[in-house]
Design a protein around this motif. Structure first.
Motif, PDB file in Angstrom:
ATOM      1  N   GLY A   9       0.804  -1.215   0.000  1.00 15.32           N
ATOM      2  CA  GLY A   9       0.000   0.000   0.000  1.00 15.32           C
ATOM      3  C   GLY A   9       0.837   1.265   0.000  1.00 15.32           C
ATOM      4  N   GLN A  10       0.206   2.367  -0.368  1.00 19.01           N
ATOM      5  CA  GLN A  10       0.810   3.696  -0.252  1.00 19.01           C
ATOM      6  C   GLN A  10       0.485   4.208   1.156  1.00 19.01           C
ATOM      7  OE1 GLN A  10      -0.846   6.045  -3.410  1.00 19.01           O
ATOM      8  NE2 GLN A  10       0.456   5.144  -4.978  1.00 19.01           N
ATOM      9  N   VAL A  11       1.487   4.216   2.017  1.00 23.23           N
ATOM     10  CA  VAL A  11       1.260   4.504   3.433  1.00 23.23           C
ATOM     11  C   VAL A  11       1.413   5.998   3.704  1.00 23.23           C
ATOM     12  CG1 VAL A  11       2.037   4.095   5.787  1.00 23.23           C
ATOM     13  CG2 VAL A  11       1.984   2.196   4.137  1.00 23.23           C
ATOM     14  N   TYR A  12       0.336   6.602   4.195  1.00 24.39           N
ATOM     15  CA  TYR A  12       0.338   7.982   4.688  1.00 24.39           C
ATOM     16  C   TYR A  12       0.398   7.897   6.208  1.00 24.39           C
ATOM     17  CZ  TYR A  12      -1.320   9.315   0.017  1.00 24.39           C
ATOM     18  OH  TYR A  12      -1.440   9.517  -1.343  1.00 24.39           O
ATOM     19  N   ASP A  13       1.470   8.419   6.807  1.00 22.13           N
ATOM     20  CA  ASP A  13       1.680   8.148   8.227  1.00 22.13           C
ATOM     21  C   ASP A  13       0.939   9.086   9.171  1.00 22.13           C
ATOM     22  OD1 ASP A  13       3.163  10.472   8.064  1.00 22.13           O
ATOM     23  OD2 ASP A  13       5.099   9.530   8.505  1.00 22.13           O
ATOM     24  N   GLY A  14       0.256  10.139   8.644  1.00 20.80           N
ATOM     25  CA  GLY A  14      -0.497  11.058   9.487  1.00 20.80           C
ATOM     26  C   GLY A  14       0.253  12.325   9.847  1.00 20.80           C
ATOM     27  N   THR A  15       1.533  12.414   9.487  1.00 18.58           N
ATOM     28  CA  THR A  15       2.325  13.600   9.803  1.00 18.58           C
ATOM     29  C   THR A  15       2.194  14.702   8.760  1.00 18.58           C
ATOM     30  OG1 THR A  15       4.295  12.827   8.604  1.00 18.58           O
ATOM     31  CG2 THR A  15       4.055  12.150  10.929  1.00 18.58           C
ATOM     32  N   GLY A  16       1.635  14.359   7.585  1.00 21.89           N
ATOM     33  CA  GLY A  16       1.638  15.285   6.462  1.00 21.89           C
ATOM     34  C   GLY A  16       2.736  14.984   5.474  1.00 21.89           C
ATOM     35  N   ASN A  17       3.619  14.021   5.800  1.00 23.55           N
ATOM     36  CA  ASN A  17       4.640  13.602   4.855  1.00 23.55           C
ATOM     37  C   ASN A  17       4.005  12.932   3.636  1.00 23.55           C
ATOM     38  OD1 ASN A  17       6.796  14.427   6.425  1.00 23.55           O
ATOM     39  ND2 ASN A  17       6.975  12.462   7.480  1.00 23.55           N
ATOM     40  N   LEU A 441      -6.526  20.574  -1.278  1.00 24.72           N
ATOM     41  CA  LEU A 441      -5.373  20.190  -0.481  1.00 24.72           C
ATOM     42  C   LEU A 441      -4.908  18.821  -0.941  1.00 24.72           C
ATOM     43  CD1 LEU A 441      -6.671  19.390   3.147  1.00 24.72           C
ATOM     44  CD2 LEU A 441      -8.117  19.497   1.158  1.00 24.72           C
ATOM     45  N   THR A 442      -3.665  18.472  -0.623  1.00 23.92           N
ATOM     46  CA  THR A 442      -3.136  17.186  -1.045  1.00 23.92           C
ATOM     47  C   THR A 442      -3.671  16.075  -0.163  1.00 23.92           C
ATOM     48  OG1 THR A 442      -1.200  17.249   0.405  1.00 23.92           O
ATOM     49  CG2 THR A 442      -0.997  18.344  -1.757  1.00 23.92           C
ATOM     50  N   MET A 443      -3.519  14.833  -0.625  1.00 20.93           N
ATOM     51  CA  MET A 443      -3.978  13.701   0.168  1.00 20.93           C
ATOM     52  C   MET A 443      -3.259  13.641   1.506  1.00 20.93           C
ATOM     53  SD  MET A 443      -6.098  11.188   0.266  1.00 20.93           S
ATOM     54  CE  MET A 443      -6.584  10.774  -1.429  1.00 20.93           C
ATOM     55  N   SER A 444      -1.940  13.856   1.507  1.00 23.67           N
ATOM     56  CA  SER A 444      -1.202  13.777   2.777  1.00 23.67           C
ATOM     57  C   SER A 444      -1.636  14.879   3.732  1.00 23.67           C
ATOM     58  CB  SER A 444       0.304  13.822   2.527  1.00 23.67           C
ATOM     59  OG  SER A 444       0.673  14.984   1.831  1.00 23.67           O
ATOM     60  N   GLU A 445      -1.936  16.081   3.207  1.00 21.34           N
ATOM     61  CA  GLU A 445      -2.429  17.162   4.056  1.00 21.34           C
ATOM     62  C   GLU A 445      -3.793  16.819   4.636  1.00 21.34           C
ATOM     63  OE1 GLU A 445      -0.436  21.083   1.878  1.00 21.34           O
ATOM     64  OE2 GLU A 445      -2.341  20.265   1.160  1.00 21.34           O
ATOM     65  N   ALA A 446      -4.685  16.310   3.785  1.00 18.20           N
ATOM     66  CA  ALA A 446      -6.031  15.961   4.246  1.00 18.20           C
ATOM     67  C   ALA A 446      -5.975  14.912   5.349  1.00 18.20           C
ATOM     68  CB  ALA A 446      -6.871  15.461   3.079  1.00 18.20           C
ATOM     69  N   ILE A 447      -5.128  13.904   5.155  1.00 17.30           N
ATOM     70  CA  ILE A 447      -5.026  12.844   6.158  1.00 17.30           C
ATOM     71  C   ILE A 447      -4.461  13.385   7.464  1.00 17.30           C
ATOM     72  CG2 ILE A 447      -3.777  10.705   6.700  1.00 17.30           C
ATOM     73  CD1 ILE A 447      -4.321   9.873   3.768  1.00 17.30           C
ATOM     74  N   ARG A 448      -3.508  14.320   7.393  1.00 17.01           N
ATOM     75  CA  ARG A 448      -3.016  14.940   8.636  1.00 17.01           C
ATOM     76  C   ARG A 448      -4.144  15.647   9.372  1.00 17.01           C
ATOM     77  NH1 ARG A 448      -1.628  19.543  11.007  1.00 17.01           N
ATOM     78  NH2 ARG A 448      -2.142  20.842   9.214  1.00 17.01           N
ATOM     79  N   HIS A 449      -5.017  16.358   8.627  1.00 15.13           N
ATOM     80  CA  HIS A 449      -6.140  17.058   9.253  1.00 15.13           C
ATOM     81  C   HIS A 449      -7.104  16.082   9.940  1.00 15.13           C
ATOM     82  CE1 HIS A 449      -5.189  21.030   7.774  1.00 15.13           C
ATOM     83  NE2 HIS A 449      -5.199  20.642   6.519  1.00 15.13           N
TER      84      HIS A 449
END
Length: 533
Positions: A9-17, A441-449
């Motif tokens: 998977g493409q892992v988004y870690d929640g930091t915004g990275n 907003l980007t996917m990583s930004e949205a997931i951080r929010h």
């Protein structure tokens, strides 16, 4: 052998990275390994190729305080990826209570939080124990509600508290924090909170600040006087040292739109000053709350029973109508939005079921009366157990705040009847409409929010991120298809594109279907570290 491996998977870690390719190894409910786990085996393996792997979403504004114990009703939260909810909102919730205040709150909250029968608790600790013994699809944590505390000290009296009463309320807040709450909430348009002054708020917030809790607040005004309302809350934060979180940030009424950017600037300036302020927001141009919130503040003195008695008095009805037409000093939804933009979402009796989904102009026509009298009569007939949906603004204001670094996603979802679609669609709507389609907003930004930012707000020790040692609250979704389907006309349509949801390592959603697993936990303050990941 591991219990589960999520591969490819493409892992988004929640930091915004940005995302990275990692396999996620899970054992005993926790993430134990991250990396290329080719040599590892597991009892269950999920191939997440082409899918996003994210921390579970944290909903920072809900009204699931009772119905979280009913998985068949509450399952919509995990179906949209929510693995934790913050209960106790708006200063009006279910604990602490006494034998005297419990029936008052049961009646007051029936339209907002639903009805599960008797409440076998008094203290916050007993309530959290009750939740711990219940079948929870997702995790929950709790805020001390200002109104519940205030009624223990001075009932529903519509007056300013004395210094002694303020101190007693602060002591009760501290007691609630010691019993496991993570902060304090208030809703300054709801009784009895609306009768509080700034000094009272500062004093009770000291009780939350003592334990590094947050103050989550529905401000006194979100329309004509929103800038003054923000100033009041910032003064409370300055005076108490509490971390400030503003609920469902918006500006009500199109004529007040110029205040939206100014309000954001005030929060930025407060941050520059050193005040830790954040806000949550739902991605819709309509809100939802109890119908009696339309009434002016003086109507709420004494609680629901007295309110209903007053509504039988024609002179009082005339006075309320005059306030609707001319009073600019309270949160006058009628003046700001108009009768045609106020829709009945839920009632409690079959007699008035036809009102659900209709606006107050339509209901007035059906009843051959005025919209105001239709409101009064509905409240009387339903014992005040009515909720509404109100269209308040423009989508441009939503997109203006979505990308703001202080923004956190919160649904403010309310169960029952024909609810606001945010109950079923908030989180997938962010990912589909505002990330994929509009690229706000980007996917990583949205997931951080949705994950890391609320974890920071709540001072969560080991949730909100994908990291070794953290609990395996995880969402796996297709970034190319994830979307909400719920609309105002059909609000009970489930989202699409969310394939798997894990709660504490257990599969709550498998192939977009709720499995019936109830692995949710009650997260208490003493389990939360002050360290911010």
């Amino acid at each position: 052998m591991l219990d589960m491996i999520i591969r490819n998977g493409q892992v988004y870690d929640g930091t915004g990275n940005p995302w990275t390719y990692l396999d996620v190894g899970i054992k005993n409910g926790r993430i134990v390994k991250l990396g290329k786990l080719h040599e590892q085996e597991a009892k269950v393996e999920i191939d997440a190729k082409g899918l996003a792997v994210s921390p579970g979403f944290i909903d920072t504004h809900v009204h699931s305080d009772l119905l979280c114990t009913k998985p068949d009703i509450h399952k919509i939260k995990v179906l949209q990826g929510v693995t934790m909810e913050l209960l106790g909102q708006d200063g009006i919730s279910v604990a602490p209570v006494t034998d005297q205040t419990k029936p008052l709150w049961q009646k007051q909250l029936r339209g907002l939080n639903g009805d599960i029968g008797e409440w076998p608790w008094h203290s916050i600790e007993e309530y959290l124990d009750f939740l711990s013994e219940s079948a929870l699809a997702g995790n929950v944590t709790y805020l001390v509600p200002h109104g519940a505390v205030r009624t223990l000290v001075m009932g529903f009296e519509g007056r300013r508290a004395t210094n002694e009463e303020m101190q007693k309320m602060r002591e009760l807040v501290e007691e609630g924090m010691r019993q496991g709450a993570v902060g304090l909430s208030s809703g300054l348009i709801y009784p009895p909170n609306l009768y509080s002054c700034k000094e009272e708020l500062i004093e009770i917030c000291k009780g939350a600040a003592k334990y590094d809790g947050c103050f989550v607040v529905h401000m006194r005004n979100e329309s004509n006087h929103i800038l003054e309302a923000i100033d009041e809350m910032l003064d409370v934060a300055r005076g108490s040292g509490v971390r400030l979180h503003i609920s469902h940030f918006k500006v009500i009424g199109r004529r007040n739109r110029a205040s939206f950017q100014k309000a954001l600037e005030k929060m930025d300036q407060a941050r520059a000053e050193g005040i830790e302020v954040t806000f949550d927001q739902y991605p819709y141009t309509a809100g939802s709350t109890v119908l009696h919130a339309l009434l002016p503040p003086w109507m709420h003195d004494g609680g629901t029973e007295e309110l209903l008695a007053k509504l039988k008095d024609e002179d009082i009805r005339s006075k309320i109508k005059a306030d609707f037409d001319h009073n600019h000093d309270f949160e006058n939804w009628v003046e700001s939005c108009g009768w045609g933009n106020i829709v009945i979402a839920s009632v409690t009796t079959e007699k008035n079921r036809a009102a659900e989904g209709k606006n107050l102009l339509q209901i007035a026509a059906m009843r051959e009366t005025s919209p105001a009298d239709a409101v009064f009569d509905l409240l009387l007939e339903e014992n005040a157990g009515v909720t509404m949906v109100i269209s308040w603004g423009e989508e441009a204001d939503i997109t203006n705040a979505l990308g703001h670094p202080l923004q956190i996603v919160g649904s403010d979802g309310i169960f029952g009847g024909k609810p606001h679609p945010r109950l079923y669609g908030t989180f997938p709507r962010i990912l589909g409409r505002f990330v994929r389609e509009q690229q706000i907003l980007t996917m990583s930004e949205a997931i951080r929010h949705m994950t890391g930012a609320p974890a920071q707000l709540l001072r969560l020790k080991d949730r909100g991120y994908i990291a070794e040692g953290y609990w395996a609250d995880i969402v796996i979704f297709d970034p190319n298809t994830v979307a909400d389907q719920a609309t105002y006309e059909e609000p009970l349509l489930e989202p699409i594109g969310i394939h798997y949801v894990l709660v504490n390592g257990e599969m709550a959603v498998n192939n977009s279907i709720f499995t019936g697993k109830t692995a949710g936990k009650v997260i208490r303050r003493e389990e939360i570290s002050l360290k911010i990941t």
